[in-house]
Scaffold this motif. Structure first.
Motif, PDB file in Angstrom:
ATOM      1  N   GLN A 161       3.821 -11.495   0.907  1.00  0.00           N
ATOM      2  CA  GLN A 161       3.116 -10.729   0.027  1.00  0.00           C
ATOM      3  C   GLN A 161       2.867  -9.216   0.709  1.00  0.00           C
ATOM      4  OE1 GLN A 161      -0.212 -13.175  -0.601  1.00  0.00           O
ATOM      5  NE2 GLN A 161       0.717 -14.775  -1.769  1.00  0.00           N
ATOM      6  N   GLN A 162       2.277  -9.142   2.003  1.00  0.00           N
ATOM      7  CA  GLN A 162       1.953  -8.017   2.621  1.00  0.00           C
ATOM      8  C   GLN A 162       3.128  -7.094   2.806  1.00  0.00           C
ATOM      9  OE1 GLN A 162      -0.992  -6.643   4.293  1.00  0.00           O
ATOM     10  NE2 GLN A 162      -2.424  -8.102   3.695  1.00  0.00           N
ATOM     11  N   VAL A 163       4.238  -7.761   3.102  1.00  0.00           N
ATOM     12  CA  VAL A 163       5.500  -6.975   3.178  1.00  0.00           C
ATOM     13  C   VAL A 163       5.772  -6.208   1.833  1.00  0.00           C
ATOM     14  CG1 VAL A 163       7.975  -7.024   3.737  1.00  0.00           C
ATOM     15  CG2 VAL A 163       6.440  -8.046   5.424  1.00  0.00           C
ATOM     16  N   THR A 164       5.977  -7.259   0.738  1.00  0.00           N
ATOM     17  CA  THR A 164       6.571  -6.765  -0.485  1.00  0.00           C
ATOM     18  C   THR A 164       5.564  -5.669  -0.990  1.00  0.00           C
ATOM     19  OG1 THR A 164       7.312  -8.898  -0.947  1.00  0.00           O
ATOM     20  CG2 THR A 164       6.778  -7.589  -2.906  1.00  0.00           C
ATOM     21  N   ALA A 165       4.147  -5.795  -0.792  1.00  0.00           N
ATOM     22  CA  ALA A 165       3.298  -4.675  -1.249  1.00  0.00           C
ATOM     23  C   ALA A 165       3.422  -3.171  -0.701  1.00  0.00           C
ATOM     24  CB  ALA A 165       1.742  -5.191  -0.976  1.00  0.00           C
ATOM     25  N   ARG A 166       3.761  -3.475   0.763  1.00  0.00           N
ATOM     26  CA  ARG A 166       4.135  -2.058   1.617  1.00  0.00           C
ATOM     27  C   ARG A 166       5.172  -1.555   1.086  1.00  0.00           C
ATOM     28  NH1 ARG A 166       3.006  -2.372   7.934  1.00  0.00           N
ATOM     29  NH2 ARG A 166       0.850  -3.011   6.817  1.00  0.00           N
ATOM     30  N   LEU A 167       6.199  -2.320   0.822  1.00  0.00           N
ATOM     31  CA  LEU A 167       7.709  -2.054   0.228  1.00  0.00           C
ATOM     32  C   LEU A 167       7.452  -0.932  -1.032  1.00  0.00           C
ATOM     33  CD1 LEU A 167      10.029  -4.503   1.753  1.00  0.00           C
ATOM     34  CD2 LEU A 167       9.600  -1.887   2.755  1.00  0.00           C
ATOM     35  N   ASP A 168       6.867  -2.040  -1.838  1.00  0.00           N
ATOM     36  CA  ASP A 168       6.425  -1.433  -3.197  1.00  0.00           C
ATOM     37  C   ASP A 168       5.912  -0.041  -3.162  1.00  0.00           C
ATOM     38  OD1 ASP A 168       7.749  -3.676  -4.214  1.00  0.00           O
ATOM     39  OD2 ASP A 168       5.756  -4.401  -5.026  1.00  0.00           O
ATOM     40  N   ARG A 169       4.756   0.252  -2.474  1.00  0.00           N
ATOM     41  CA  ARG A 169       4.115   1.373  -2.236  1.00  0.00           C
ATOM     42  C   ARG A 169       5.147   2.754  -1.993  1.00  0.00           C
ATOM     43  NH1 ARG A 169      -0.076  -1.996  -0.452  1.00  0.00           N
ATOM     44  NH2 ARG A 169       0.540  -1.551   1.655  1.00  0.00           N
ATOM     45  N   GLN A 170       6.135   2.453  -1.216  1.00  0.00           N
ATOM     46  CA  GLN A 170       6.953   3.559  -0.597  1.00  0.00           C
ATOM     47  C   GLN A 170       7.645   4.128  -1.755  1.00  0.00           C
ATOM     48  OE1 GLN A 170       9.532   1.731   2.164  1.00  0.00           O
ATOM     49  NE2 GLN A 170       7.948   1.263   3.552  1.00  0.00           N
ATOM     50  N   GLY A 171       7.675   3.580  -3.238  1.00  0.00           N
ATOM     51  CA  GLY A 171       8.245   4.238  -4.308  1.00  0.00           C
ATOM     52  C   GLY A 171       7.817   5.440  -4.623  1.00  0.00           C
ATOM     53  N   VAL A 172       6.269   5.681  -3.911  1.00  0.00           N
ATOM     54  CA  VAL A 172       5.761   7.101  -4.375  1.00  0.00           C
ATOM     55  C   VAL A 172       6.588   8.090  -3.596  1.00  0.00           C
ATOM     56  CG1 VAL A 172       4.489   7.078  -2.010  1.00  0.00           C
ATOM     57  CG2 VAL A 172       3.355   8.200  -4.143  1.00  0.00           C
ATOM     58  N   LEU A 173       7.463   7.987  -2.589  1.00  0.00           N
ATOM     59  CA  LEU A 173       8.068   8.693  -1.968  1.00  0.00           C
ATOM     60  C   LEU A 173       9.445   9.447  -2.835  1.00  0.00           C
ATOM     61  CD1 LEU A 173       8.211   7.453   1.796  1.00  0.00           C
ATOM     62  CD2 LEU A 173       6.709   9.332   0.654  1.00  0.00           C
ATOM     63  N   THR A 174       9.613   8.707  -3.841  1.00  0.00           N
ATOM     64  CA  THR A 174      10.868   9.159  -4.710  1.00  0.00           C
ATOM     65  C   THR A 174      10.470   9.447  -6.309  1.00  0.00           C
ATOM     66  OG1 THR A 174      11.565   6.675  -4.886  1.00  0.00           O
ATOM     67  CG2 THR A 174      12.686   8.143  -3.192  1.00  0.00           C
ATOM     68  N   ARG A 175       9.061   9.242  -6.452  1.00  0.00           N
ATOM     69  CA  ARG A 175       8.699   9.501  -7.547  1.00  0.00           C
ATOM     70  C   ARG A 175       8.753  11.004  -8.175  1.00  0.00           C
ATOM     71  NH1 ARG A 175       2.115   8.652  -6.760  1.00  0.00           N
ATOM     72  NH2 ARG A 175       1.735  10.881  -6.077  1.00  0.00           N
ATOM     73  N   ASP A 176       8.619  11.205  -9.427  1.00  0.00           N
ATOM     74  CA  ASP A 176       8.664  12.715  -9.920  1.00  0.00           C
ATOM     75  C   ASP A 176       8.145  13.560  -9.390  1.00  0.00           C
ATOM     76  OD1 ASP A 176      10.720  11.724 -11.850  1.00  0.00           O
ATOM     77  OD2 ASP A 176       9.320  11.790 -13.552  1.00  0.00           O
TER      78      ASP A 176
END
Length: 192
Positions: free
Chosen positions: A56-71
């Motif tokens: 769960q923690q790994v998934t949450a951490r990886l999901d947050r990385q989307g901030v680096l490629t947002r608009d």
């Protein structure tokens, strides 16, 4: 009136509602730029989480990385100690993948800057521990400190000013971005 307050984000998610992050980490690669294997090794290695909690923690951490490629991604400036590149976490393959990932991020994403303080720096301000300086959407700088059991956000102007000075001192010890990426790539190849 500034002071200390419970954090609106944790060490793993200081990117929420920010326009810039200045992240120093002397011990390991920051969560926002970790690979899945490295994140899993960090979380499982602590021995504090059950297997399902680790996932769960790994998934949450990886999901947050989307901030680096947002608009409109925040400007992310990461400085790590060279020791973090050489600390054995998860095995050679995990380390090689993690370091190659850092080189890729630092080369491909213009709003991600990665620098390394080389071992040759000796004693420097960063040895006192990790921190994040986040610039909020309103332009306010706040400092996030994380401990073993809790984290805190500090927005007292004098403290923030002092931590910006610490950040600048650390950056003064760091290699340039290109020198840092070259060193990271070199160290990646030693993990075989």
């Amino acid at each position: 009136m500034g002071g200390e307050r419970p954090g609106p984000w944790s060490r793993d998610a200081p990117e929420q509602e920010t326009t810039a992050l200045r992240w120093f980490e002397p011990l390991y690669v920051p969560g926002l730029v970790q690979t899945e294997g490295y994140a899993r090794a960090i979380l499982a290695g602590a021995g504090l989480f059950a297997a399902d909690e680790v996932e769960q923690q790994v998934t949450a951490r990886l999901d947050r990385q989307g901030v680096l490629t947002r608009d409109r991604p925040p400007l992310l400036s990461v400085v790590v100690d060279e020791y973090a590149l050489r600390r054995h976490i998860g095995g050679p393959e995990v380390m090689r993948e993690q370091l190659r990932h850092l080189v890729k991020l630092g080369s491909a994403l213009p709003r991600v800057r990665i620098q390394v303080v080389p071992l040759s720096a000796g004693a420097y301000a960063g040895l006192d521990g990790p921190f994040v300086i986040a610039t909020t959407a309103t332009g306010e700088d706040v400092v996030f400190l994380d401990g073993q059991r809790h984290g805190q956000v500090i927005d007292r102007a004098e403290y923030v000013r002092q931590m910006v000075e610490v950040w600048e001192s650390i950056r003064g010890e760091a290699l340039s971005q290109q020198q840092s990426l070259d060193l990271i790539a070199e160290v990646a190849e030693t993990w075989s």
